[in-house]
Design an enzyme around this catalytic site. Structure first.
Site, PDB file in Angstrom:
ATOM      1  N   ASP A   9       0.888  -1.170   0.000  1.00  0.00           N
ATOM      2  CA  ASP A   9       0.000   0.000   0.000  1.00  0.00           C
ATOM      3  C   ASP A   9       0.926   1.220   0.000  1.00  0.00           C
ATOM      4  OD1 ASP A   9      -2.846   1.106   1.953  1.00  0.00           O
ATOM      5  OD2 ASP A   9      -1.408   2.250   0.765  1.00  0.00           O
ATOM      6  N   ILE A  10       0.864   2.015  -1.040  1.00  0.00           N
ATOM      7  CA  ILE A  10       1.835   3.115  -1.234  1.00  0.00           C
ATOM      8  C   ILE A  10       1.796   4.106  -0.080  1.00  0.00           C
ATOM      9  CG2 ILE A  10       0.375   4.758  -2.539  1.00  0.00           C
ATOM     10  CD1 ILE A  10       2.744   4.949  -4.558  1.00  0.00           C
ATOM     11  N   ASN A  23      -6.661  13.387 -10.355  1.00  0.00           N
ATOM     12  CA  ASN A  23      -7.437  13.897 -11.498  1.00  0.00           C
ATOM     13  C   ASN A  23      -7.140  15.386 -11.630  1.00  0.00           C
ATOM     14  OD1 ASN A  23      -9.283  15.531  -9.888  1.00  0.00           O
ATOM     15  ND2 ASN A  23     -10.017  13.535  -9.160  1.00  0.00           N
ATOM     16  N   VAL A  32      -6.105   5.235  -5.457  1.00  0.00           N
ATOM     17  CA  VAL A  32      -4.893   5.611  -4.699  1.00  0.00           C
ATOM     18  C   VAL A  32      -4.965   7.085  -4.278  1.00  0.00           C
ATOM     19  CG1 VAL A  32      -3.462   6.269  -6.709  1.00  0.00           C
ATOM     20  CG2 VAL A  32      -2.380   5.294  -4.680  1.00  0.00           C
ATOM     21  N   ASP A  33      -5.642   7.894  -5.087  1.00  0.00           N
ATOM     22  CA  ASP A  33      -5.822   9.321  -4.756  1.00  0.00           C
ATOM     23  C   ASP A  33      -6.545   9.452  -3.409  1.00  0.00           C
ATOM     24  OD1 ASP A  33      -7.370  12.090  -6.648  1.00  0.00           O
ATOM     25  OD2 ASP A  33      -5.885  12.046  -5.031  1.00  0.00           O
TER      26      ASP A  33
HETATM   27  N1  APR Z   1      -1.369   1.779  -2.968  1.00  0.00           N
HETATM   28  C1  APR Z   1      -0.843   1.473  -4.168  1.00  0.00           C
HETATM   29  N2  APR Z   1      -1.558   1.366  -5.298  1.00  0.00           N
HETATM   30  C2  APR Z   1      -2.896   1.554  -5.197  1.00  0.00           C
HETATM   31  C3  APR Z   1      -3.525   1.879  -3.960  1.00  0.00           C
HETATM   32  C4  APR Z   1      -2.695   1.987  -2.826  1.00  0.00           C
HETATM   33  N3  APR Z   1      -3.198   2.303  -1.617  1.00  0.00           N
HETATM   34  N4  APR Z   1      -4.858   2.017  -4.213  1.00  0.00           N
HETATM   35  C5  APR Z   1      -5.039   1.755  -5.515  1.00  0.00           C
HETATM   36  N5  APR Z   1      -3.884   1.473  -6.105  1.00  0.00           N
HETATM   37  C6  APR Z   1      -3.604   1.128  -7.498  1.00  0.00           C
HETATM   38  C7  APR Z   1      -4.744   0.509  -8.257  1.00  0.00           C
HETATM   39  O1  APR Z   1      -4.790  -0.910  -8.007  1.00  0.00           O
HETATM   40  C8  APR Z   1      -4.318   0.816  -9.685  1.00  0.00           C
HETATM   41  O2  APR Z   1      -3.450  -0.212 -10.146  1.00  0.00           O
HETATM   42  O3  APR Z   1      -3.313   2.328  -8.182  1.00  0.00           O
HETATM   43  C9  APR Z   1      -3.506   2.111  -9.573  1.00  0.00           C
HETATM   44  C10 APR Z   1      -4.191   3.330 -10.158  1.00  0.00           C
HETATM   45  O4  APR Z   1      -5.586   3.206  -9.939  1.00  0.00           O
HETATM   46  P1  APR Z   1      -6.488   4.483  -9.507  1.00  0.00           P
HETATM   47  O5  APR Z   1      -6.150   4.868  -8.135  1.00  0.00           O
HETATM   48  O6  APR Z   1      -7.898   4.121  -9.811  1.00  0.00           O
HETATM   49  O7  APR Z   1      -6.013   5.682 -10.461  1.00  0.00           O
HETATM   50  P2  APR Z   1      -6.274   5.909 -12.007  1.00  0.00           P
HETATM   51  O8  APR Z   1      -6.629   4.652 -12.728  1.00  0.00           O
HETATM   52  O9  APR Z   1      -5.102   6.691 -12.464  1.00  0.00           O
HETATM   53  O10 APR Z   1      -7.582   6.830 -12.017  1.00  0.00           O
HETATM   54  C11 APR Z   1      -7.449   8.127 -11.513  1.00  0.00           C
HETATM   55  O11 APR Z   1      -9.236   7.802  -9.993  1.00  0.00           O
HETATM   56  O12 APR Z   1      -8.967   8.004  -7.750  1.00  0.00           O
HETATM   57  C12 APR Z   1      -9.412   8.647  -8.859  1.00  0.00           C
HETATM   58  O13 APR Z   1      -9.091  10.972  -8.392  1.00  0.00           O
HETATM   59  C13 APR Z   1      -8.595   9.882  -9.139  1.00  0.00           C
HETATM   60  O14 APR Z   1     -10.053  10.621 -10.865  1.00  0.00           O
HETATM   61  C14 APR Z   1      -8.820  10.022 -10.615  1.00  0.00           C
HETATM   62  C15 APR Z   1      -8.830   8.591 -11.097  1.00  0.00           C
END
Ligand code: APR
Length: 344
Positions: A9-10, A23, A32-33
């Site tokens: 978990d990052i 975003n 992850v955001d």
């Molecule tokens: N630690 C590491 N990686 C994570 C975590 C975490 N805690 N949570 C999610 N991920 C991974 C997901 O499994 C995925 O492989 O991060 C990667 C990116 O997924 P998203 O977080 O959904 O991001 P993204 O696909 O770039 O979409 C961005 O989603 O959260 C919203 O505000 C953000 O609108 C934006 C969109």
């Protein structure tokens, strides 16, 4: 090891910087955001409000606040629209711009999630290739420890084709530990028997008299070189290979995903004993064939074994003359094997 793929978990990582897949509003979201904003606390949102948003492909920096990481680099990946709307260039730009900010801030460690592969729907195996190629190129010119964080193993997608090809190779060659030792034993007995009939290498047996003649000076020189090579330590052998291959030290240890400190230890200590993974990382960096790899391993006291999936995956890539260590590590990770270049 400058580049690692890890499952974590990052928000838990104690590194100089973590990259957020945000975003364009930078005002938080899911995935992850959401996790980063939750862990960093409300100050992060206040800081983001002052940034005035972020264009897709761009990156902006804030502090990490309650996160163990000192900084957060917010970047906005492309939404996947089929792949012909410039998504690849935009995703590349995310990694490049984030790396440039980390470099400018003299960060020593940085963790990336797989940007765009969640809510934005970018195919994981394509996104992984882009991440690995941008990070790999960056590390050829810079010193930085980079983690590519895979949140859950399922989320990690090696391309189906590569996964199945490597799996077939393992199935074809993998043999159980005990069978392997029986097979090796019988091979050894045969070779010992052969040796006792041939006290001298065939090339210096005088056919006419059927008795060994005194070796000529050329043969004596060749035997002397062979003996010298046999006595070489791992470090001496490695440095000689670097010279023979006409490569620079920097190029080799970077391609081996080994950090500078470890390399200077090996260069400085002729009796240095590396781990098997480090020895193999150098074999990949020097683009050795299978026999040359076995020779280098032997100098470190190791051998390739068909009862080790790790060894078989490395053998597969060497047989295919594919020497990109980041691609090999991607496959090792997918098969839940340790990665190449572990610094020991
Ligand atoms: N630690 C590491 N990686 C994570 C975590 C975490 N805690 N949570 C999610 N991920 C991974 C997901 O499994 C995925 O492989 O991060 C990667 C990116 O997924 P998203 O977080 O959904 O991001 P993204 O696909 O770039 O979409 C961005 O989603 O959260 C919203 O505000 C953000 O609108 C934006 C969109």
């Amino acid at each position: 090891m400058p580049f690692e793929i890890i499952r974590a978990d990052i928000t838990h990582l104690k590194v100089d910087g973590i990259v957020n897949a945000a975003n364009e509003t930078l005002l938080g979201g899911g995935g992850v955001d959401g996790a980063i904003h939750k862990a960093a606390g409300p100050e992060l949102l206040e800081a983001c409000k002052k940034l005035g948003g972020c264009q897709t492909g761009e990156a902006k920096l804030t502090r990490g606040y309650n996160l163990p990481a000192r900084y957060v680099i917010h970047t906005v990946g492309p939404v996947w629209r089929g792949g012909d709307q410039g998504e690849e260039e935009q995703l590349r730009a995310c990694y490049t711009n984030a790396l440039e900010i980390a470099h400018a801030k003299n960060m020593e460690s940085l963790a990336f999630p797989l940007i765009s592969t969640g809510i934005f729907g970018y195919p994981k195996d394509l996104a992984l290739k882009i991440a690995i190629s941008v990070i790999g190129d960056f590390l050829m010119q810079h010193e930085l420890v980079i983690y590519l964080v895979v949140y859950d193993h399922g989320a990690f997608a090696l391309s189906e084709k590569l996964f199945n090809t490597v799996k077939a190779y393992i199935d074809d060659h993998y043999i159980e530990e005990n069978f392997e030792s029986i097979r090796m034993e019988s091979h050894y007995q045969k070779s010992v028997a052969y040796e006792s009939e041939m006290p001298y290498p065939k090339s210096i047996i005088d056919e006419a008299t059927h008795k060994p003649s005194k070796p000529s000076s050329a043969v004596q020189r060749r035997l002397k070189n062979m003996l010298k090579e046999l006595e070489e330590t791992f470090s001496e052998h490695l440095l000689r290979l670097i010279d023979i291959k006409g490569k620079s030290d920097v190029e080799v240890y970077k391609k081996a995903n080994i950090d500078r400190k470890l390399f200077s230890k090996i260069r400085g200590d002729k009796d240095y004993k590396p781990s098997k993974s480090t020895a193999l990382a150098f074999a990949i960096a020097l683009e050795l064939n299978l026999d040359e790899t076995k020779d280098l391993l032997k100098k470190a006291g190791f051998a390739l074994s068909n009862s080790s999936k790790f060894d078989l995956i490395i053998s597969y890539f060497i047989t295919e003359s594919t020497y990109n260590i980041f691609e090999i590590n991607e496959t090792l990770f997918a098969f839940e094997q340790p990665l190449l270049g572990i610094n020991k």
